[in-house]
Design a protein around this motif. Structure first.
Motif, PDB file in Angstrom:
ATOM      1  N   SER A 185       0.854  -1.181   0.000  1.00  0.00           N
ATOM      2  CA  SER A 185       0.000   0.000   0.000  1.00  0.00           C
ATOM      3  C   SER A 185       0.888   1.227   0.000  1.00  0.00           C
ATOM      4  O   SER A 185       1.895   1.279   0.686  1.00  0.00           O
ATOM      5  N   GLY A 186       0.510   2.221  -0.781  1.00  0.00           N
ATOM      6  CA  GLY A 186       1.275   3.451  -0.804  1.00  0.00           C
ATOM      7  C   GLY A 186       0.932   4.376   0.340  1.00  0.00           C
ATOM      8  O   GLY A 186       1.599   5.384   0.552  1.00  0.00           O
ATOM      9  N   ASN A 187      -0.125   4.058   1.104  1.00  0.00           N
ATOM     10  CA  ASN A 187      -0.560   4.939   2.185  1.00  0.00           C
ATOM     11  C   ASN A 187       0.049   4.466   3.507  1.00  0.00           C
ATOM     12  O   ASN A 187       0.105   3.264   3.787  1.00  0.00           O
ATOM     13  N   PRO A 188       0.478   5.377   4.364  1.00  0.00           N
ATOM     14  CA  PRO A 188       1.080   4.978   5.638  1.00  0.00           C
ATOM     15  C   PRO A 188       0.062   4.503   6.660  1.00  0.00           C
ATOM     16  O   PRO A 188       0.432   3.870   7.641  1.00  0.00           O
ATOM     17  N   ILE A 189      -1.210   4.812   6.442  1.00  0.00           N
ATOM     18  CA  ILE A 189      -2.223   4.449   7.437  1.00  0.00           C
ATOM     19  C   ILE A 189      -3.555   4.232   6.722  1.00  0.00           C
ATOM     20  O   ILE A 189      -3.856   4.894   5.717  1.00  0.00           O
ATOM     21  N   THR A 190      -4.319   3.287   7.186  1.00  0.00           N
ATOM     22  CA  THR A 190      -5.650   3.051   6.636  1.00  0.00           C
ATOM     23  C   THR A 190      -6.598   4.132   7.135  1.00  0.00           C
ATOM     24  O   THR A 190      -6.676   4.392   8.337  1.00  0.00           O
ATOM     25  N   THR A 191      -7.315   4.776   6.224  1.00  0.00           N
ATOM     26  CA  THR A 191      -8.261   5.826   6.595  1.00  0.00           C
ATOM     27  C   THR A 191      -9.678   5.346   6.334  1.00  0.00           C
ATOM     28  O   THR A 191     -10.034   5.018   5.204  1.00  0.00           O
ATOM     29  N   LEU A 192     -10.475   5.286   7.389  1.00  0.00           N
ATOM     30  CA  LEU A 192     -11.879   4.902   7.275  1.00  0.00           C
ATOM     31  C   LEU A 192     -12.715   6.153   7.057  1.00  0.00           C
ATOM     32  O   LEU A 192     -12.491   7.172   7.716  1.00  0.00           O
ATOM     33  N   GLY A 193     -13.648   6.077   6.142  1.00  0.00           N
ATOM     34  CA  GLY A 193     -14.473   7.236   5.846  1.00  0.00           C
ATOM     35  C   GLY A 193     -15.938   6.884   5.758  1.00  0.00           C
ATOM     36  O   GLY A 193     -16.311   5.704   5.738  1.00  0.00           O
TER      37      GLY A 193
END
Length: 483
Positions: free
Chosen positions: A137-145
């Protein structure tokens, strides 16, 4: 992560009075021979570094490159939304962590405080098909929306990491012990927690797992499962449960970190709560904002909105009285939390955390006189996973290039494979000069956090001086040590 300023090594001294063939002296007490050797063990692991470290070495952040994504989640509330039933509490964008903001560390670091949602990468049936989506994953953290009725419906591609992955959640949920009961008993909860602690295939990829086998009796005679060394456990107490033998780990008492009394441990807890008061107050403020948001909509529902808001937060945050008294009726979420964390005595039937900790340690110390000196716990075997699936370090298996019995072909060729169990945990020998406190050639430059060439060392932790060097005066018997 391991403290990079402390080197793991062994330094051993051996002495013998030599009397042998062609001994040239008439006295029979021999010639005293002394030798020193040092070695650094390799092959053991404490697992991958899941999070990053800020430049001040006091803050924990999501690690770049996606390693943190299956283990922690951020929350994007979205602008202009009113709190409604089912929304997260606290319902405030400024409460939840974003991107690379600190998610932990020293309470005295001076950083702004943000909260995050813990997650877990638990296990897998097939490493090929089930792990790649979590680790790339290119994102450092999973973001829930929030899910909308427009272009975004349900969970997004970011929201399938860790236990948000249905397969992962299923493997984890199978640990629950239940007979279809709506409310689990205390025993069922305890057994469920023990089940969740079973070693998994994913843990075997990243951590050392003790050898476990129920075919071992306390005399040390019977060892089943083709194991090369006796496992560290007693007899079974319930199906697949194997309690450890007493592991020496002094918790409190003379010459320990925490003094001689249980109170020294509870004092640490009190200091911890006091140092984290800012975080506790931030959570309470978040509850107040939810309450204000609910009451702000009261024009649509009258007193029902006020009552709902008061169930989340109302003053005073401390109440005194016996359970059932007028003062203890209808306590809000904030009041219960505040009295549990900050309370000094039981009120309204709510026992402060400190009191529960004191009771726990006192009870344990009375039940077992060795409690202060030994780590006492149980370990559940996973009946779906064989020993060969969990073997690491001391007992190599198919993952390490050996067969299920630990046999490994020699890299130099040979007629047959040999058992490598005793040799698999490797060690690198080095000159003892490198670990002396007055050495001209010490281990003074190292890269403790380097992983696959992708991670830079945190500032201040490179070119560090090691703190556990060997006192050179203990080696005065040797005038010159080899470099």
């Amino acid at each position: 992560t391991k403290n990079p300023e402390v080197l793991t090594y062994y330094a051993v001294k051996g002495e013998a009075n030599f009397v042998g063939l062609f001994f040239p002296f008439t006295k029979t007490e021999g010639i005293k021979l002394s030798a020193y050797a040092s070695a650094k063990p390799f092959g053991g692991r404490i697992g991958p570094r899941l999070f990053g470290i800020e430049s001040n070495n006091q803050s924990i952040t999501p690690r770049k490159g996606g390693r943190s994504t299956p283990y922690i989640s951020a929350l994007n509330i979205g602008p202009g939304l009113f709190f409604k039933k089912g929304h997260p509490i606290p319902f405030d964008d400024n409460f939840w962590v974003r991107n690379l903001q600190p998610i932990g560390g020293s309470p005295t670091s001076g950083n702004e405080i943000y909260f995050a949602i813990p997650n877990l990468l638990y296990d897998f049936s097939s490493s090929v098909t089930e792990l790649s989506g979590h680790l790339s994953s290119g994102n450092p953290i999973t973001t829930l929306g929030p899910a909308f009725n427009g272009s975004k419906i349900g969970i997004s591609a970011q929201e399938n990491k860790g236990l948000h992955d249905p397969k992962q959640f299923q493997l984890f949920a199978e640990n629950q012990v239940s007979s279809g009961d709506v409310v689990l008993t205390a025993e069922q909860v305890d057994f469920s927690i023990q089940n969740a602690r079973k070693p998994t295939r994913y843990e075997a990829l990243n951590y050392l797992i003790p050898t476990l086998d129920s075919g071992y009796d306390n005399s040390g005679i019977t060892i089943s499962g083709n194991l090369d060394s006796p496992p560290i456990l007693h007899e079974e107490t319930r199906q697949n449960e194997v309690p450890y033998v007493n592991l020496y780990a002094p918790l409190f008492g003379p010459n320990t970190l925490y003094g001689t009394e249980i109170s020294s441990i509870t004092n640490i807890l009190e200091d911890f709560i006091a140092n984290n008061e800012k975080a506790v107050n931030l959570y309470l403020d978040g509850l107040k904002k939810v309450r204000d948001d609910i009451i702000g909509q009261s024009s649509r529902g009258g007193n029902s909105y006020v009552n709902a808001g008061d169930s989340i937060w109302r003053q005073p945050l401390f109440q005194t009285g016996a359970p059932g008294s007028a003062a203890c009726q209808g306590l809000s979420m904030a009041q219960k939390f505040n009295m549990f964390i900050k309370g000094s005595a039981e009120e309204c039937g709510i026992r402060p955390l400190k009191d529960s900790v004191v009771e726990y340690f006192n009870k344990k110390a009375q039940e077992n006189s060795n409690y202060r000196n030994f780590f006492l716990t149980g370990y559940l075997k996973n009946p779906q996973i064989s020993n060969s699936d969990l073997n690491t370090a001391f007992v190599p298996g198919p993952r390490q290039g050996a067969d299920a019995n630990g046999n490994l072909a020699s890299p130099y060729g040979g007629p047959e494979a040999k058992s490598q169990r005793r040799n698999f945990y490797s060690a690198k020998f080095f000159a003892i000069e490198k670990v002396l406190n007055n050495s001209k050639f010490p281990f003074d430059s190292f890269s403790p956090y380097l992983e696959d060439g992708k991670i830079e060392n945190p500032p201040g932790l490179t070119n560090s001086k090691l703190k556990n060097l060997l006192d050179a005066t203990e080696l005065d018997v040797f005038k010159n040590l080899p470099h």
